[in-house]
Design a protein around this motif. Structure first.
Motif, PDB file in Angstrom:
ATOM      1  N   LEU A  28       5.132   4.763   5.461  1.00 39.59           N
ATOM      2  CA  LEU A  28       3.832   5.390   5.218  1.00 39.59           C
ATOM      3  C   LEU A  28       3.567   6.464   6.264  1.00 39.59           C
ATOM      4  N   TYR A  29       4.122   6.243   7.443  1.00 35.61           N
ATOM      5  CA  TYR A  29       3.886   7.155   8.573  1.00 35.61           C
ATOM      6  C   TYR A  29       4.979   6.883   9.601  1.00 35.61           C
TER       7      TYR A  29
ATOM      8  N   TYR B  96       0.831  -1.206   0.000  1.00 30.61           N
ATOM      9  CA  TYR B  96       0.000   0.000   0.000  1.00 30.61           C
ATOM     10  C   TYR B  96       0.868   1.260   0.000  1.00 30.61           C
ATOM     11  N   GLN B  97       0.324   2.318  -0.592  1.00 28.86           N
ATOM     12  CA  GLN B  97       1.070   3.554  -0.778  1.00 28.86           C
ATOM     13  C   GLN B  97       0.827   4.590   0.317  1.00 28.86           C
ATOM     14  N   SER B  98      -0.246   4.423   1.093  1.00 30.77           N
ATOM     15  CA  SER B  98      -0.556   5.376   2.155  1.00 30.77           C
ATOM     16  C   SER B  98      -1.356   4.685   3.260  1.00 30.77           C
ATOM     17  N   ILE B  99      -1.471   5.339   4.394  1.00 34.35           N
ATOM     18  CA  ILE B  99      -2.218   4.791   5.525  1.00 34.35           C
ATOM     19  C   ILE B  99      -3.673   4.539   5.146  1.00 34.35           C
ATOM     20  N   LYS B 100      -4.266   5.450   4.388  1.00 35.81           N
ATOM     21  CA  LYS B 100      -5.683   5.314   4.031  1.00 35.81           C
ATOM     22  C   LYS B 100      -5.946   4.101   3.138  1.00 35.81           C
ATOM     23  N   ASP B 101      -4.877   3.590   2.486  1.00 37.39           N
ATOM     24  CA  ASP B 101      -5.034   2.428   1.601  1.00 37.39           C
ATOM     25  C   ASP B 101      -5.078   1.102   2.350  1.00 37.39           C
TER      26      ASP B 101
END
Length: 287
Positions: free
Chosen positions: A222-223, A127-132
């Protein structure tokens, strides 16, 4: 003639005695004022940093002789420190230290000072971001108490879960009160984080391990943690045995000053691409 010879002999013995005492005093003075050798226990990238520090001009300027010993296990490192086989160790966060002291009340350590925050990050190959990160995803999390709680706090800060009020460095997954994405957790050995990325949705990886896996927390996660009140217990420290003398403690604290020297900090920043963030705070900040 006999009396004169005896006087000469006595005089010679007196002179030899004075010279002998003088040499003894000189040697004692040299020993008493020789730089104290400090054995610093460390591991991973911290071991490399302290090898550099030990050879630095700044260490010589502070009259410090430093020997760096590598021990690749945190519990063994702290045990060696509490037993005085290592004078000072440089590898752990305050939360790890706090957890060790809680589990070893008869062999507690003491904090000498802060060094840096090495941010823990949330990494993913999928995944590319936390929301993904989707519902039901598996998150790999460290199996030691200090990094378990640290990882959970990071997940909360990222908005993925909510922890019970008063959650502390001894907390675990049982303290999650809200998990809207129904995330699953897989306990892993701290050192295996980069190697499990292809088999989980995301992994919580400490920066030391990330660096060894060619990951840069500031670019590849990602974070990641920031320096604030919520991460203050994740700041790394220098620690020594809890029963050291005030005299030794004063000497060992010179290592804290040495670590924060601008020339040393430039070396650390350049070598680790800014991922070891200098933190020069009073010990009270950690509590």
């Amino acid at each position: 003639m006999k009396i004169k010879n005896w006087l000469i002999l006595i005089g010679s013995l007196v002179i030899l005695g004075v010279v002998s005492v003088g040499l003894h005093t000189f040697n004692t003075y040299k020993i008493a004022h020789a730089p104290k050798q400090i054995t610093v226990g460390s591991m991973g990238s911290d071991y490399d940093v302290w090898q550099h520090i030990a050879k630095s001009k700044k260490a010589k300027a502070l009259n410090l002789k430093i020997r760096v010993k590598q021990i690749n296990d945190g519990v063994q490192m702290n045990n060696a420190t509490s037993e005085h086989n290592v004078n000072v160790n440089a590898f752990q966060s305050y939360s790890y230290y706090d957890s060790y002291n809680h589990e070893n009340p008869k062999n507690k350590l003491t904090v000498l000072g802060t060094t840096y925050l090495e941010p823990m990050g949330i990494y993913s190959d999928k995944y590319q971001s936390i929301k993904d990160i989707p519902t039901g995803a598996t998150i790999a999390i460290a199996d030691n108490p200090a990094n378990t709680s640290r990882g959970l706090l990071l997940l909360q800060d990222a908005g993925l879960i909510e922890l019970k009020p008063g959650f502390d460095s001894l907390g675990n997954v049982g303290d999650i009160v809200s998990n809207p994405r129904h995330l699953k957790f897989k306990k892993i050995d701290d050192t295996t984080g980069p190697r499990v990325l292809n088999s989980v949705g995301a992994a919580l990886i400490s920066n030391t391990v990330a660096l060894e896996g060619n990951l840069n927390v500031l670019k590849d996660s990602l974070y990641h943690e920031k320096i604030n009140q919520s991460t203050r217990q994740n700041v790394n420290i220098l620690a020594a045995a809890g029963d050291i003398s005030d005299k030794d403690k004063k000497v060992y604290k010179k290592l804290v000053k040495l670590y924060h020297d601008p020339a040393i900090q430039k070396y650390v920043k350049d070598k680790y691409q800014g991922t070891k963030i200098d933190v020069q705070k009073p010990i009270s900040y950690l509590k």
